[in-house]
Design a protein around this motif. Structure first.
Motif, PDB file in Angstrom:
ATOM      1  N   LEU A 104       0.843  -1.199   0.000  1.00  0.00           N
ATOM      2  CA  LEU A 104       0.000   0.000   0.000  1.00  0.00           C
ATOM      3  C   LEU A 104       0.881   1.253   0.000  1.00  0.00           C
ATOM      4  CD1 LEU A 104      -2.576  -1.315   2.615  1.00  0.00           C
ATOM      5  CD2 LEU A 104      -2.700  -1.435   0.124  1.00  0.00           C
ATOM      6  N   TYR A 105       1.150   1.787  -1.175  1.00  0.00           N
ATOM      7  CA  TYR A 105       2.092   2.904  -1.281  1.00  0.00           C
ATOM      8  C   TYR A 105       1.402   4.278  -1.306  1.00  0.00           C
ATOM      9  CZ  TYR A 105       0.869   2.506  -6.234  1.00  0.00           C
ATOM     10  OH  TYR A 105       0.180   2.430  -7.417  1.00  0.00           O
ATOM     11  N   THR A 106       0.066   4.266  -1.248  1.00  0.00           N
ATOM     12  CA  THR A 106      -0.673   5.537  -1.276  1.00  0.00           C
ATOM     13  C   THR A 106      -1.567   5.643  -0.056  1.00  0.00           C
ATOM     14  OG1 THR A 106      -0.877   5.266  -3.656  1.00  0.00           O
ATOM     15  CG2 THR A 106      -2.255   6.958  -2.639  1.00  0.00           C
ATOM     16  N   ASN A 107      -1.478   6.750   0.655  1.00  0.00           N
ATOM     17  CA  ASN A 107      -2.379   6.969   1.778  1.00  0.00           C
ATOM     18  C   ASN A 107      -3.274   8.156   1.451  1.00  0.00           C
ATOM     19  OD1 ASN A 107      -2.527   8.404   4.898  1.00  0.00           O
ATOM     20  ND2 ASN A 107      -3.173   6.298   4.601  1.00  0.00           N
ATOM     21  N   LEU A 108      -4.566   7.949   1.562  1.00  0.00           N
ATOM     22  CA  LEU A 108      -5.525   9.022   1.291  1.00  0.00           C
ATOM     23  C   LEU A 108      -6.146   9.499   2.583  1.00  0.00           C
ATOM     24  CD1 LEU A 108      -7.617   7.659  -1.721  1.00  0.00           C
ATOM     25  CD2 LEU A 108      -5.456   8.888  -1.738  1.00  0.00           C
ATOM     26  N   ARG A 109      -6.071  10.792   2.827  1.00  0.00           N
ATOM     27  CA  ARG A 109      -6.717  11.368   4.007  1.00  0.00           C
ATOM     28  C   ARG A 109      -7.617  12.511   3.562  1.00  0.00           C
ATOM     29  NH1 ARG A 109      -3.480  10.654   8.989  1.00  0.00           N
ATOM     30  NH2 ARG A 109      -4.434  12.528   9.786  1.00  0.00           N
ATOM     31  N   PRO A 110      -8.901  12.279   3.514  1.00  0.00           N
ATOM     32  CA  PRO A 110      -9.801  13.364   3.136  1.00  0.00           C
ATOM     33  C   PRO A 110     -10.027  14.318   4.298  1.00  0.00           C
ATOM     34  CG  PRO A 110     -11.033  11.333   3.475  1.00  0.00           C
ATOM     35  CD  PRO A 110      -9.606  11.035   3.823  1.00  0.00           C
ATOM     36  N   VAL A 111     -10.147  15.580   3.995  1.00  0.00           N
ATOM     37  CA  VAL A 111     -10.524  16.564   5.002  1.00  0.00           C
ATOM     38  C   VAL A 111     -11.753  17.264   4.474  1.00  0.00           C
ATOM     39  CG1 VAL A 111      -9.821  18.607   6.268  1.00  0.00           C
ATOM     40  CG2 VAL A 111      -8.118  16.940   5.558  1.00  0.00           C
ATOM     41  N   GLN A 112     -12.882  16.948   5.070  1.00  0.00           N
ATOM     42  CA  GLN A 112     -14.104  17.589   4.607  1.00  0.00           C
ATOM     43  C   GLN A 112     -14.844  18.158   5.802  1.00  0.00           C
ATOM     44  OE1 GLN A 112     -16.350  14.454   2.759  1.00  0.00           O
ATOM     45  NE2 GLN A 112     -15.749  13.015   4.320  1.00  0.00           N
ATOM     46  N   ILE A 113     -15.566  19.202   5.521  1.00  0.00           N
ATOM     47  CA  ILE A 113     -16.292  19.878   6.595  1.00  0.00           C
ATOM     48  C   ILE A 113     -17.772  19.551   6.476  1.00  0.00           C
ATOM     49  CG2 ILE A 113     -16.954  22.134   7.520  1.00  0.00           C
ATOM     50  CD1 ILE A 113     -14.039  21.435   7.939  1.00  0.00           C
ATOM     51  N   PHE A 114     -18.316  19.027   7.537  1.00  0.00           N
ATOM     52  CA  PHE A 114     -19.759  18.912   7.615  1.00  0.00           C
ATOM     53  C   PHE A 114     -20.234  20.217   8.261  1.00  0.00           C
ATOM     54  CE2 PHE A 114     -18.221  14.626   7.263  1.00  0.00           C
ATOM     55  CZ  PHE A 114     -19.110  14.073   6.356  1.00  0.00           C
ATOM     56  N   GLU A 115     -21.041  20.959   7.505  1.00  0.00           N
ATOM     57  CA  GLU A 115     -21.414  22.317   7.945  1.00  0.00           C
ATOM     58  C   GLU A 115     -21.938  22.329   9.385  1.00  0.00           C
ATOM     59  OE1 GLU A 115     -20.721  24.934   6.030  1.00  0.00           O
ATOM     60  OE2 GLU A 115     -20.058  23.636   4.388  1.00  0.00           O
ATOM     61  N   ALA A 116     -22.689  21.274   9.743  1.00  0.00           N
ATOM     62  CA  ALA A 116     -23.288  21.235  11.080  1.00  0.00           C
ATOM     63  C   ALA A 116     -22.226  21.207  12.179  1.00  0.00           C
ATOM     64  CB  ALA A 116     -24.198  20.018  11.199  1.00  0.00           C
ATOM     65  N   LEU A 117     -20.992  20.790  11.814  1.00  0.00           N
ATOM     66  CA  LEU A 117     -19.917  20.699  12.813  1.00  0.00           C
ATOM     67  C   LEU A 117     -18.856  21.785  12.630  1.00  0.00           C
ATOM     68  CD1 LEU A 117     -19.297  16.834  12.839  1.00  0.00           C
ATOM     69  CD2 LEU A 117     -20.791  18.159  14.322  1.00  0.00           C
ATOM     70  N   ALA A 118     -19.161  22.772  11.771  1.00  0.00           N
ATOM     71  CA  ALA A 118     -18.138  23.784  11.442  1.00  0.00           C
ATOM     72  C   ALA A 118     -17.604  24.484  12.694  1.00  0.00           C
ATOM     73  CB  ALA A 118     -18.687  24.798  10.453  1.00  0.00           C
ATOM     74  N   ASP A 119     -18.423  24.564  13.754  1.00  0.00           N
ATOM     75  CA  ASP A 119     -17.933  25.258  14.948  1.00  0.00           C
ATOM     76  C   ASP A 119     -17.002  24.397  15.807  1.00  0.00           C
ATOM     77  OD1 ASP A 119     -19.727  23.523  16.050  1.00  0.00           O
ATOM     78  OD2 ASP A 119     -20.908  25.017  17.125  1.00  0.00           O
ATOM     79  N   ASP A 132     -12.918  20.831   1.164  1.00  0.00           N
ATOM     80  CA  ASP A 132     -12.994  19.430   0.742  1.00  0.00           C
ATOM     81  C   ASP A 132     -11.663  19.100   0.060  1.00  0.00           C
ATOM     82  OD1 ASP A 132     -13.625  16.924  -0.085  1.00  0.00           O
ATOM     83  OD2 ASP A 132     -15.287  17.512  -1.392  1.00  0.00           O
ATOM     84  N   VAL A 133     -10.716  18.641   0.865  1.00  0.00           N
ATOM     85  CA  VAL A 133      -9.355  18.396   0.378  1.00  0.00           C
ATOM     86  C   VAL A 133      -9.040  16.917   0.500  1.00  0.00           C
ATOM     87  CG1 VAL A 133      -6.916  19.033   0.644  1.00  0.00           C
ATOM     88  CG2 VAL A 133      -8.682  20.625   1.403  1.00  0.00           C
ATOM     89  N   MET A 134      -8.314  16.382  -0.467  1.00  0.00           N
ATOM     90  CA  MET A 134      -7.827  15.011  -0.350  1.00  0.00           C
ATOM     91  C   MET A 134      -6.306  15.048  -0.339  1.00  0.00           C
ATOM     92  SD  MET A 134      -8.539  11.828  -0.133  1.00  0.00           S
ATOM     93  CE  MET A 134     -10.151  11.453  -0.806  1.00  0.00           C
ATOM     94  N   ILE A 135      -5.713  14.588   0.760  1.00  0.00           N
ATOM     95  CA  ILE A 135      -4.250  14.537   0.814  1.00  0.00           C
ATOM     96  C   ILE A 135      -3.800  13.141   0.386  1.00  0.00           C
ATOM     97  CG2 ILE A 135      -2.209  14.762   2.280  1.00  0.00           C
ATOM     98  CD1 ILE A 135      -3.568  16.933   3.740  1.00  0.00           C
ATOM     99  N   VAL A 136      -2.970  13.110  -0.645  1.00  0.00           N
ATOM    100  CA  VAL A 136      -2.436  11.855  -1.179  1.00  0.00           C
ATOM    101  C   VAL A 136      -0.974  11.791  -0.754  1.00  0.00           C
ATOM    102  CG1 VAL A 136      -1.994  10.521  -3.262  1.00  0.00           C
ATOM    103  CG2 VAL A 136      -4.011  11.984  -3.143  1.00  0.00           C
ATOM    104  N   ARG A 137      -0.708  10.926   0.207  1.00  0.00           N
ATOM    105  CA  ARG A 137       0.638  10.838   0.778  1.00  0.00           C
ATOM    106  C   ARG A 137       1.335   9.579   0.273  1.00  0.00           C
ATOM    107  NH1 ARG A 137       1.353   9.101   7.099  1.00  0.00           N
ATOM    108  NH2 ARG A 137       3.538   8.482   6.986  1.00  0.00           N
TER     109      ARG A 137
END
Ligand code: NAD
Length: 369
Positions: A104-119, A132-137
């Motif tokens: 497994l040479y690729t790690n995906l970490r999505p960072v997304q905001i659920f508006e209801a939890l924005a605070d 809505d970002v996807m980090i490909v490490r």
């Protein structure tokens, strides 16, 4: 005819068995809706595997993973297996072992905001809203896998300073390793918003200069439809907290990715919501970003949403079921918009009747599906 996928389930330790059950519930609901059958093979990993067999990654587990269409893991570890004795087996060896064995040479970490939890974020809501970002490490090369050693320098010659210890780590990448991670990033961008930011330190490092050349070559030759830009890693660290919405897919070296994905995870502010995927060229592995939360294991209060969102990633990246994956995301969004919360994401405004446990949260997502 219905398609069948076999999934290797690795519940692991702590809250693992509780949250993975909710992931399975959601998979079964999706299967019924999309005429797909999911079958399951459960195996041991981590602390529970050490207890049963003495080995955190028994051969049987590896065989089950390799024979499956995808692996769904919960979490491993706990105080029971913590030890300073390096000869004792450790639960994390199971994790590292399976990643290595599956290539497994690729790690995906999505960072997304659920508006209801924005605070929940420490950043201002207007900065995080819509992120809505996807980090490909890159996961199996670079600084963490280069040769390292320590030695004692008797002389302290020239500009080398005084005699004393020296330590050396090496950052090595082959063109091939960069090509394959670049392709993964471009493919993922095509499934999202068609934009890749390649992050490096090309003003200092030779590996970064090669990284940049290779990513641009692959982009121009094979993915001319995907927008590509470069960013230095130090600037990226600033931009992530300054204006995270500017990113779609970020692709980067192992250590840069390790640091940036942890930084980015805090944009959402809630550990119980973050999923991850590790991909190679064969069977892929999906898991929450959080650990086994031994402090709340067995209480039925763990948040199953990170596990459920790792199921979402499995559908999207292993089975090409993008529509079903979107359904899960919409269902989770709906449940949160309706105000349902587990203890870890509870807000000051959450009324007692909206505070739910693990099973109920899973049921709510299934109902929303
Ligand atoms: P952790 O992520 O398990 O827990 C940190 C805090 O977040 C705890 O208070 C926990 O209760 C809470 N938390 C985490 N996930 C939650 C969820 N789904 N719902 C509600 N609350 C949640 O990290 P830790 O405490 O540093 O580590 C505990 C164990 O997990 C250790 O043995 C560690 O080695 C292991 N670990 C495993 C993984 C993995 O399996 N990938 C990752 C990190 C840590």
């Amino acid at each position: 005819m219905s398609t069948t996928y076999n999934i290797c389930l690795l519940p692991g330790d702590g809250i693992g068995p509780e949250i993975i059950a909710e992931g399975v519930k959601v998979l079964n609901a999706v299967g019924a809706k999309y005429d797909t059958t999911f079958t399951y093979t459960e195996a041991l990993i981590g602390g529970c595997a050490i207890d049963a067999t003495g080995n955190p990654l028994p051969q049987e587990t590896l065989d089950a993973a390799q024979a499956s269409d995808a692996v769904l893991l919960a979490a491993v570890g706990g105080p029971k297996w913590d030890s300073t004795d390096s000869s004792k087996p450790r639960p994390e060896q199971g994790l590292l072992g399976i990643r290595k064995a599956l290539g497994l040479y690729t790690n995906l970490r999505p960072v997304q905001i659920f508006e209801a939890l924005a605070d929940a974020s420490t950043l201002k809501p207007e900065v995080v809203a819509g992120t809505d970002v996807m980090i490909v490490r890159e996961l199996t090369g670079g600084l963490y896998f280069g040769e390292r050693h320590r030695y004692y320098n008797e002389e302290g010659a020239g500009t080398d300073g005084a005699p004393g210890q020296r330590a050396v780590d090496t950052l090595v990448y082959s063109e091939y390793e960069v090509e394959r991670i670049a392709r993964q990033a471009f493919e993922i961008a095509r499934k999202r918003n068609n934009k890749v930011t390649s992050v490096d330190k090309a003003n200092v490092l030779d590996t970064s200069r090669m990284w940049r050349e290779v990513v641009h070559r692959i982009g121009a030759e094979e993915y001319p439809d995907v927008e590509l830009n470069d960013m230095l890693v130090d600037n990226t660290a600033m931009q992530l907290v300054n204006w995270p919405k500017q990113f779609d897919v970020i692709v980067t070296e192992n250590m840069f990715g390790d640091i940036l994905s942890d930084e980015a995870s805090m944009i959402s502010g809630s550990l119980g919501m973050l999923a991850s995927a590790s991909l190679g060229d064969g069977v892929a592995l999906y898991e929450p970003s959080h650990g086994s939360a031994p402090d709340i294991a067995g209480l039925g209060i763990a948040n199953p949403l990170a596990q459920i969102l790792s199921v979402e990633m499995m559908l999207r990246y292993s089975f090409g079921m993008g529509e079903a994956a979107d359904d899960i995301k919409r269902a989770v969004t709906k449940v949160l918009d309706e105000g349902w919360r587990t203890g870890d994401i509870k807000q000051a405004t959450t009324p007692a009747e909206k505070l739910v446990g693990t099973t109920r949260m899973g049921d709510l997502v299934v109902a929303a599906l």
